[in-house]
Design a protein around this motif. Structure first.
Motif, PDB file in Angstrom:
ATOM      1  N   ASN A   1      11.564  22.746   4.591  1.00 33.55           N
ATOM      2  CA  ASN A   1      10.451  22.792   5.529  1.00 33.55           C
ATOM      3  C   ASN A   1       9.294  21.914   5.079  1.00 33.55           C
ATOM      4  N   GLY A   2       9.139  21.766   3.760  1.00 33.96           N
ATOM      5  CA  GLY A   2       8.029  20.974   3.246  1.00 33.96           C
ATOM      6  C   GLY A   2       8.448  19.666   2.638  1.00 33.96           C
ATOM      7  N   MET A   3       9.695  19.286   2.755  1.00 34.03           N
ATOM      8  CA  MET A   3      10.173  18.012   2.218  1.00 34.03           C
ATOM      9  C   MET A   3      10.033  16.943   3.290  1.00 34.03           C
ATOM     10  N   LEU A   4       9.178  15.919   2.991  1.00 32.50           N
ATOM     11  CA  LEU A   4       8.816  14.902   3.982  1.00 32.50           C
ATOM     12  C   LEU A   4       9.586  13.618   3.734  1.00 32.50           C
ATOM     13  N   ARG A   5       9.799  12.920   4.830  1.00 34.49           N
ATOM     14  CA  ARG A   5      10.393  11.599   4.779  1.00 34.49           C
ATOM     15  C   ARG A   5       9.584  10.684   5.713  1.00 34.49           C
TER      16      ARG A   5
ATOM     17  N   MET B   1       0.840  -1.183   0.000  1.00 33.07           N
ATOM     18  CA  MET B   1       0.000   0.000   0.000  1.00 33.07           C
ATOM     19  C   MET B   1       0.879   1.238   0.000  1.00 33.07           C
ATOM     20  N   THR B   2       0.282   2.408  -0.138  1.00 30.62           N
ATOM     21  CA  THR B   2       0.982   3.687  -0.094  1.00 30.62           C
ATOM     22  C   THR B   2       0.258   4.608   0.870  1.00 30.62           C
ATOM     23  N   VAL B   3       1.046   5.228   1.798  1.00 30.68           N
ATOM     24  CA  VAL B   3       0.497   6.224   2.712  1.00 30.68           C
ATOM     25  C   VAL B   3       1.041   7.586   2.301  1.00 30.68           C
ATOM     26  N   THR B   4       0.225   8.611   2.455  1.00 27.61           N
ATOM     27  CA  THR B   4       0.627   9.956   2.054  1.00 27.61           C
ATOM     28  C   THR B   4       0.277  10.939   3.156  1.00 27.61           C
ATOM     29  N   SER B   5       1.072  12.014   3.224  1.00 20.37           N
ATOM     30  CA  SER B   5       0.806  13.115   4.150  1.00 20.37           C
ATOM     31  C   SER B   5       1.159  14.415   3.446  1.00 20.37           C
ATOM     32  N   VAL B   6       0.651  15.517   3.961  1.00 20.56           N
ATOM     33  CA  VAL B   6       0.884  16.832   3.358  1.00 20.56           C
ATOM     34  C   VAL B   6       1.438  17.767   4.431  1.00 20.56           C
ATOM     35  N   ASP B   7       2.217  18.782   3.962  1.00 25.49           N
ATOM     36  CA  ASP B   7       2.804  19.789   4.842  1.00 25.49           C
ATOM     37  C   ASP B   7       2.505  21.145   4.222  1.00 25.49           C
ATOM     38  N   LYS B   8       1.952  22.042   5.027  1.00 21.92           N
ATOM     39  CA  LYS B   8       1.569  23.354   4.520  1.00 21.92           C
ATOM     40  C   LYS B   8       2.771  24.247   4.233  1.00 21.92           C
ATOM     41  N   ASP B   9       3.944  23.863   4.716  1.00 22.65           N
ATOM     42  CA  ASP B   9       5.132  24.666   4.449  1.00 22.65           C
ATOM     43  C   ASP B   9       5.524  24.555   2.986  1.00 22.65           C
ATOM     44  N   ASP B  10       6.495  25.407   2.604  1.00 18.17           N
ATOM     45  CA  ASP B  10       6.908  25.485   1.213  1.00 18.17           C
ATOM     46  C   ASP B  10       7.550  24.167   0.790  1.00 18.17           C
TER      47      ASP B  10
ATOM     48  N   ASN C   1      10.968   6.070   1.890  1.00 18.92           N
ATOM     49  CA  ASN C   1      10.948   7.270   2.727  1.00 18.92           C
ATOM     50  C   ASN C   1      10.470   8.513   1.984  1.00 18.92           C
ATOM     51  N   LYS C   2      10.453   8.473   0.657  1.00 19.28           N
ATOM     52  CA  LYS C   2      10.001   9.638  -0.088  1.00 19.28           C
ATOM     53  C   LYS C   2       8.560   9.494  -0.571  1.00 19.28           C
ATOM     54  N   THR C   3       8.190   8.318  -1.073  1.00 18.71           N
ATOM     55  CA  THR C   3       6.847   8.125  -1.653  1.00 18.71           C
ATOM     56  C   THR C   3       5.839   7.572  -0.658  1.00 18.71           C
ATOM     57  N   GLY C   4       6.269   6.928   0.412  1.00 20.28           N
ATOM     58  CA  GLY C   4       5.341   6.326   1.368  1.00 20.28           C
ATOM     59  C   GLY C   4       4.847   4.956   0.964  1.00 20.28           C
TER      60      GLY C   4
ATOM     61  N   GLN D   1      -3.066 -10.397  10.714  1.00 22.18           N
ATOM     62  CA  GLN D   1      -3.078  -8.946  10.527  1.00 22.18           C
ATOM     63  C   GLN D   1      -1.874  -8.325  11.207  1.00 22.18           C
ATOM     64  N   TYR D   2      -1.316  -7.277  10.566  1.00 28.66           N
ATOM     65  CA  TYR D   2      -0.197  -6.513  11.123  1.00 28.66           C
ATOM     66  C   TYR D   2      -0.634  -5.056  11.273  1.00 28.66           C
ATOM     67  N   THR D   3      -0.109  -4.425  12.334  1.00 29.04           N
ATOM     68  CA  THR D   3      -0.362  -3.010  12.581  1.00 29.04           C
ATOM     69  C   THR D   3       0.969  -2.278  12.614  1.00 29.04           C
ATOM     70  N   LEU D   4       1.112  -1.289  11.704  1.00 30.82           N
ATOM     71  CA  LEU D   4       2.346  -0.518  11.603  1.00 30.82           C
ATOM     72  C   LEU D   4       2.079   0.933  12.039  1.00 30.82           C
ATOM     73  N   ILE D   5       3.033   1.508  12.762  1.00 33.67           N
ATOM     74  CA  ILE D   5       2.990   2.931  13.094  1.00 33.67           C
ATOM     75  C   ILE D   5       3.941   3.632  12.134  1.00 33.67           C
ATOM     76  N   ILE D   6       3.387   4.518  11.298  1.00 34.18           N
ATOM     77  CA  ILE D   6       4.150   5.210  10.261  1.00 34.18           C
ATOM     78  C   ILE D   6       4.372   6.654  10.720  1.00 34.18           C
ATOM     79  N   GLN D   7       5.612   7.150  10.549  1.00 37.26           N
ATOM     80  CA  GLN D   7       5.947   8.523  10.912  1.00 37.26           C
ATOM     81  C   GLN D   7       6.360   9.282   9.664  1.00 37.26           C
ATOM     82  N   ALA D   8       5.840  10.524   9.567  1.00 40.33           N
ATOM     83  CA  ALA D   8       6.243  11.434   8.499  1.00 40.33           C
ATOM     84  C   ALA D   8       6.927  12.642   9.143  1.00 40.33           C
TER      85      ALA D   8
END
Length: 898
Positions: free
Chosen positions: A293-297, A279-288, A317-320, A336-343
């Motif tokens: 400031n807006g580059m997520l890993r 699967m793919t997880v995504t997040s957004v950052d309001k910074d530039d 780490n870049k696409t999720g 079933q597996y449960t993962l904690i994902i950090q951005a």
């Protein structure tokens, strides 16, 4: 100690003002922008420059941080060192930012460092500058007419960091015109953020032209401002063309990443190889997003459960994108597996970046990696013979795959022991059991036991590399139970051919049944079940069939020359069983029926032309015992051949026609001799009833009577006449009885003694029927009673039936007060008056309703009669002339007062 900070956007460009006194001491960096010349190659650990921070004696311990901790580190004294060997071949894409933080007041200050390689530096600028940058209006020629001059340069944008802590107002730049040397000017700015919404963000000192920001800015709200600067004299006259000023808000890392979903759901088939996408997880950052400031890993913080390893999955780490990195996914062990994902922003820097977490739930989907296995090696069951659609055994299996899925649903197949296909094994959809079912009858006398081999599989094939174990096959032992079976006739039905007319007590055949129970000693008895014509008899022990009557093919119980009789065979078993058999007798025709003419009745005109009658013959026999037929007129009576003639048309048809020119109308019976073509021909004389009638021009009979009515038999006519005579006698007797009853009623009325009568009573003699108009009465006699014939003119010795017997008439005194009335109404009125004057006579002034005469009656309504209290004398002697009925009135009213 080295301190690092997130990537800071460039601070606003600040330029020192000219000709102004020193401002009051404010804590912060000595310069907003430090320009530093560095060598082309800087070795690791080499000091580069020193930033000066002014605390004004009001700031506590200051902590320094840099925006690029990978390349630089800053110590507590403000000296910046190279963290690695750096080659400065070109200017950096973004300036280096230094942040100072007051640990006590949490106040922050930011300065910008511009690093310039030594090869590109022509003249080394001073490290520090304390003057505000000055923006001058472009020069122009001044004459009697103001002329707009073209600008020869563009004002660079002014950068202001967002979320600045002040102090406010914070000076940005100074606007100056060359004309302020010889006269006083006033400066102003217009545009969004100044005099347009949002107003009050930027202000300008009208005399000095110093532009300042009045409050913290938010890049996520407004990323830049477009202002226009104006210069006017004291009279408000424009002395310079307006210039455009662009203020960019520099992004700061003030927003955490936000996942678009807090819980992410994904699936992965069990047994998947490493590298399988999940699967793919995504997040957004309001910074530039163009800055750190807006580059997520992304990264995985935890996995639950940690089986079979703690690192079953990894994330890009870049696409999720999440993929598997280890083998061993087994749904039956870990569904079933449960993962904690950090951005984290700042390109994942754990010290300066802001982070957020989300949960990824990965469900391991089932594949058919577990074949069904029987719970026993052998199953047992039993079934009575000849029974179908019965379950004889239940086969149970276990399957570790997910229930109620194609990988769990079992399919059973018989692989041995049932060559004739007498069994099937459907699946119970609820329990997943195999139901061994009998689908064809089983004969105990043929096979007493069955041993089936059954294999269990799933609805979908097993996964690659998985093979069916020995437990997926089981045997089923089925014992057949013997039952008492019904005897059966062979063949059934049994067909025999016989000539009709066989005499009674003739033996036809032997019809016996077989008992399928070879292992039971039983006897069979026979009986007749159906014999429509009651022609046959069967011997109960031997099954021999004999006749008890003559067999007739023309019987109504014979259809298409076949006669069906049904017999019953019952054995002596317990319980008793029986079977039926049908005997079909095909009766061969013999010439035993004489032909008859058809039709039996017809019509013909008195004159023969153009009428002719077509006739044929009916014969109950079949060919060759039927047609062709021979037709001939009988010799008796003699007038038959004199009046009629018959002509053969074909083997089955002939024509009968008049031989003479005219024949009287009537019914004629013509005897015709018909002979069939049997081996022993049979002849018969049939009568053709012909109605000779008058015909119209079209040759149709015009007589009203029909031949059927004219042809009634003598017995029928006599019966009809008797019925008519009896009906007439009954009607006559009823009429006589009614007349006699009327006479008796009239006699009873005439025999009533006058003295037995009661005055003023109304006597109802009879109902007259439908009113006065329905009776033929002469009402004029009532209106003129004196016109009735007196008794003196009646013949002597003749008395009417309604007269009273002869006896001396009583004499009454004659009243001479009033003349006799001329109308019955007046008479009755006078009677009422006399009754009113008699106090002893009922009904004492009560209203009497006698009858309603109807609208058509000539008599007046009695309701119109009024009683009177005053009555005069009346002579009623004339009533004696009206007959016995009115003499009663004379007795009542004509007497003396005594």
């Amino acid at each position: 100690m080295t301190h690092c900070c997130p990537s800071f956007p460039p601070p606003p460009l600040q330029i020192a003002a000219e000709g102004r006194g020193a401002p009051p001491c404010r804590p912060g960096f000595s310069e907003d922008v430090f320009t530093v010349v560095v060598p082309d190659i800087t070795e690791k650990g080499r000091p580069l420059f020193n930033v000066r921070f002014v605390d004004c004696g009001r700031v506590g311990p200051v902590r320094f941080e840099c925006s690029n901790p990978t390349d630089f580190r800053i110590e507590a004294d403000g000296v910046v060192y190279a963290a690695r060997t750096i080659q400065h071949s070109a200017p950096a894409a973004s300036p280096l930012l230094i942040k100072a933080s007051d640990a006590t007041t949490l106040q922050q200050w930011v300065a910008q460092v511009s690093l310039t390689p030594s090869v590109q530096q022509v003249a080394a600028p001073p490290v520090m500058s304390e003057d505000l940058k000055e923006i001058a209006f472009p020069s122009r020629n001044v004459d009697s007419q103001l002329k707009r001059t073209k600008r020869d340069w563009v004002i660079p944008p002014i950068n202001v960091p967002e979320n600045s802590r002040g102090p406010f107002p914070l000076e940005l730049v100074r606007i100056r015109s060359d004309h302020d040397k010889n006269r006083s000017l006033r400066y102003s700015v217009t545009g969004p953020g100044a005099d347009q919404p949002p107003t009050g963000i930027f202000i300008i000192e009208p005399i000095s032209g110093e532009l300042s920001v009045n409050k913290p800015l938010d890049r996520e709200h407004i990323s830049n401002f477009h202002l226009r600067a104006h210069a006017v004299d004291l009279n408000g006259n424009q002395v310079e063309n307006p210039i455009d000023i662009v203020i960019n808000v520099i992004d700061m890392n003030d927003n955490r990443p936000e996942f678009t979903h807090q819980i992410w759901n994904g699936t992965v088939p069990e047994g998947s190889k490493p590298g399988t996408f999940v699967m793919t997880v995504t997040s957004v950052d309001k910074d530039d997003p163009k800055t750190a400031n807006g580059m997520l890993r992304y990264k995985i913080l935890s996995q639950n459960p940690e089986s079979p390893t703690s690192n079953m999955f990894t994330i890009n780490n870049k696409t999720g994108g999440i993929i598997t990195v280890a083998a061993g996914l087994d749904r039956e062990k870990v569904p079933q597996y449960t993962l904690i994902i950090q951005a984290t922003d700042m390109e994942g820097n754990p010290m300066y970046g802001l982070s957020n977490t989300a949960t990824a739930v990965i469900r391991v989907t089932d594949v058919n990696d577990n074949p069904p296995e029987f719970t026993a090696e052998t199953f047992f069951g039993e079934v009575p013979e000849n029974r179908v659609n019965v379950i004889v055994a239940n086969l149970t299996v276990t399957d570790k795959d997910q229930p109620n899925t194609p990988a769990w649903n079992a399919v059973y197949k018989i692989t041995g022991g049932d060559p004739t296909g007498r069994f099937s094994v459907p699946t119970d959809p609820t329990t997943n059991e195999g139901l061994v079912t009998v689908v064809k009858p089983i004969d105990y006398e043929i096979s007493r036991t069955y041993v089936l081999t059954v294999e269990a599989r799933n609805e979908v094939p097993l996964a690659r590399g998985i093979h069916s174990p020995r437990q997926s096959t089981a045997s089923v032992s089925i014992r057949v139970v013997d039952v008492n079976e019904s005897p059966y006739f062979e063949p059934n039905p049994k067909l025999i051919k016989l000539d009709e007319g066989i005499a009674a007590e003739s033996t036809l055949t032997t019809f016996t049944a077989q008992d399928p129970d070879r292992y039971m000693q039983q006897s069979i008895r026979y009986s007749k079940l159906s014999d429509p014509a009651n022609w046959l008899r069967i011997d109960p022990n031997t099954g021999r069939i004999t006749t008890i009557a003559v067999l007739d093919r023309e019987s109504p119980f014979v259809k298409n020359s076949l006669y069906n009789a049904t017999f019953l065979a019952a054995d002596s078993g317990v319980p008793q069983a029986s079977g039926t058999g049908t005997l079909q007798i095909h009766l061969l025709d013999i010439n035993d029926n004489a032909p008859k003419v058809f039709p039996q009745e017809t019509e013909v005109c008195q004159k023969p032309e153009p009428n002719a009658i077509n006739i044929t013959a009916l014969d109950g026999d079949l060919n060759p015992n039927a047609g062709p037929f021979a037709f001939e007129l009988a010799h008796r009576p003699s007038d038959v051949r004199r009046n009629w003639t018959i002509t053969r048309v074909s083997g089955d048809f002939a024509q009968v026609s008049l031989k003479i020119g005219f024949l009287e109308s009537g019914i004629y019976e013509i005897p015709i001799i018909i002979t069939d073509s049997g081996n022993l021909p049979m002849s018969n004389t049939s009568y053709l009833r012909i109605k000779v009638c008058q015909c119209d021009m079209n040759g149709d009979c015009t007589d009203q009577q029909h031949i059927m009515a004219a042809g009634l038999g003598t017995g029928a006519i006599i019966s009809i006449l008797l019925c008519i005579i009896i009906l007439l006698i009954l009607v006559l007797m009823f009429v006589v009885w009614m007349k006699r009853r009327d006479k008796e009623r009239q006699a009873k009325q005439l025999l009533i003694d006058p003295e037995d009568d009661v005055r003023d009573n109304i006597l109802k003699y009879d109902e007259e029927g439908g009113g006065e108009e329905d009776q033929d009465y002469d009402l004029s006699q009532l209106q003129q009673p004196d016109t009735i014939e007196p008794d003196a003119i009646k013949p002597v010795g003749i008395r009417r039936l309604d007269e009273r017997p002869l006896h001396p008439e009583p004499q009454y005194p004659i009243r001479s007060a009033a003349p006799h009335p001329g109308d019955i109404g007046d008479f009755i009125n006078e009677g009422l008056k006399a009754a009113d004057n008699d106090p002893t006579a009922p009904p004492y002034d009560s209203l009497l309703v006698f009858d309603y005469e109807g609208s058509g009656s000539t008599a007046g309504s009695l309701s119109s009669l009024n009683s009177s209290s005053s009555g005069g004398d009346q002579d009623y002697d004339y009533l004696n002339d009206w007959g016995p009925r009115f003499r009663k009135l004379a007795d009542m009213y004509g007497g003396s007062d005594d």
